[in-house]
Design a protein around this motif. Sequence first.
Motif, short mmCIF file in Angstrom:
data_model
loop_
_atom_site.label_atom_id
_atom_site.label_comp_id
_atom_site.label_asym_id
_atom_site.label_seq_id
_atom_site.Cartn_x
_atom_site.Cartn_y
_atom_site.Cartn_z
N LYS A 82 0.95 -1.33 -0.06
CA LYS A 82 0.11 -0.09 0.12
C LYS A 82 0.80 1.16 0.09
CE LYS A 82 -3.79 -2.23 1.02
NZ LYS A 82 -5.11 -2.41 -0.02
N SER A 115 -3.26 1.59 -5.99
CA SER A 115 -2.40 0.31 -5.79
C SER A 115 -1.91 -0.31 -7.03
CB SER A 115 -3.58 -0.58 -5.09
OG SER A 115 -3.80 -0.09 -3.79
N ARG A 140 -2.21 -2.69 -9.86
CA ARG A 140 -3.51 -3.29 -10.69
C ARG A 140 -3.39 -4.59 -10.43
NH1 ARG A 140 -4.49 -4.69 -16.01
NH2 ARG A 140 -2.36 -4.24 -16.41
N THR A 200 -2.41 -6.27 -7.58
CA THR A 200 -2.89 -6.45 -6.17
C THR A 200 -4.02 -5.83 -5.77
OG1 THR A 200 -1.22 -4.97 -5.20
CG2 THR A 200 -0.36 -7.23 -5.66
N ARG A 201 -4.59 -5.09 -6.42
CA ARG A 201 -5.70 -4.30 -5.93
C ARG A 201 -6.88 -5.25 -5.55
NH1 ARG A 201 -7.05 -0.47 -10.25
NH2 ARG A 201 -5.09 0.29 -9.86
N ASN A 202 -7.70 -4.94 -4.69
CA ASN A 202 -8.63 -5.92 -4.19
C ASN A 202 -8.43 -7.36 -3.82
OD1 ASN A 202 -10.62 -3.64 -4.84
ND2 ASN A 202 -10.62 -4.41 -7.17
N LEU A 203 -7.06 -7.67 -3.65
CA LEU A 203 -6.58 -8.89 -3.02
C LEU A 203 -7.03 -8.92 -1.51
CD1 LEU A 203 -3.37 -10.09 -4.49
CD2 LEU A 203 -5.64 -10.84 -4.90
N LEU A 204 -7.47 -10.04 -1.05
CA LEU A 204 -7.57 -10.28 0.33
C LEU A 204 -6.37 -11.02 1.00
CD1 LEU A 204 -11.26 -12.43 -0.02
CD2 LEU A 204 -10.94 -9.96 0.77
N LYS A 241 -9.38 -12.87 -4.67
CA LYS A 241 -10.16 -11.69 -4.99
C LYS A 241 -11.45 -12.41 -4.60
CE LYS A 241 -7.76 -9.50 -8.46
NZ LYS A 241 -7.66 -8.69 -9.60
N LYS A 242 -12.44 -11.39 -4.04
CA LYS A 242 -13.66 -11.82 -3.28
C LYS A 242 -14.82 -11.56 -4.62
CE LYS A 242 -14.56 -9.94 0.46
NZ LYS A 242 -15.23 -8.81 1.34
#
Length: 135
Positions: free
Chosen positions: A13, A62, A64, A66-70, A75-76
């Motif tokens: 981040k 962020s 691209r 790793t964006r939205n990675l849990l 990813k959800k």
Amino acid sequence: MAATPLVRRKVLKKRTKRFWRFESDQYPNKLRPNWRKPRGIDNRVRRRFKGNLPMPVIGYGSNRRTRNLLPNGFKKFLITNLADLEILLTNNRVFCGEIAHNVSARLRAQIVKRANELNVRLTNGRAKLKKEETK
């Protein structure tokens, strides 16, 4: 056996602190600290003077990949019925399912059973499941 993520990348981040609204600390009852862009003609934050608050810009975005990675590497994907679960059949190494909050306990049990058959990981697979009563 639960699926593992296809690629495990480290999430970096660029900024974790929140951007807060200019002068919201001076008016706690009037202004909430949620970010709003300053629009005044003489505003020093908008004009980016040295020593003032930073404004959100595209450079803070962020990566691209790793964006939205849990934290588990997936990813959800929201699941509301069994048909939604079938979509994850080919993407079970990239996406994990999350059962929607308004799904009934009966359908939830069917989704959990089918997810185990398809080797799809669920984030909330144990939630709201009734234990079987023994007689």
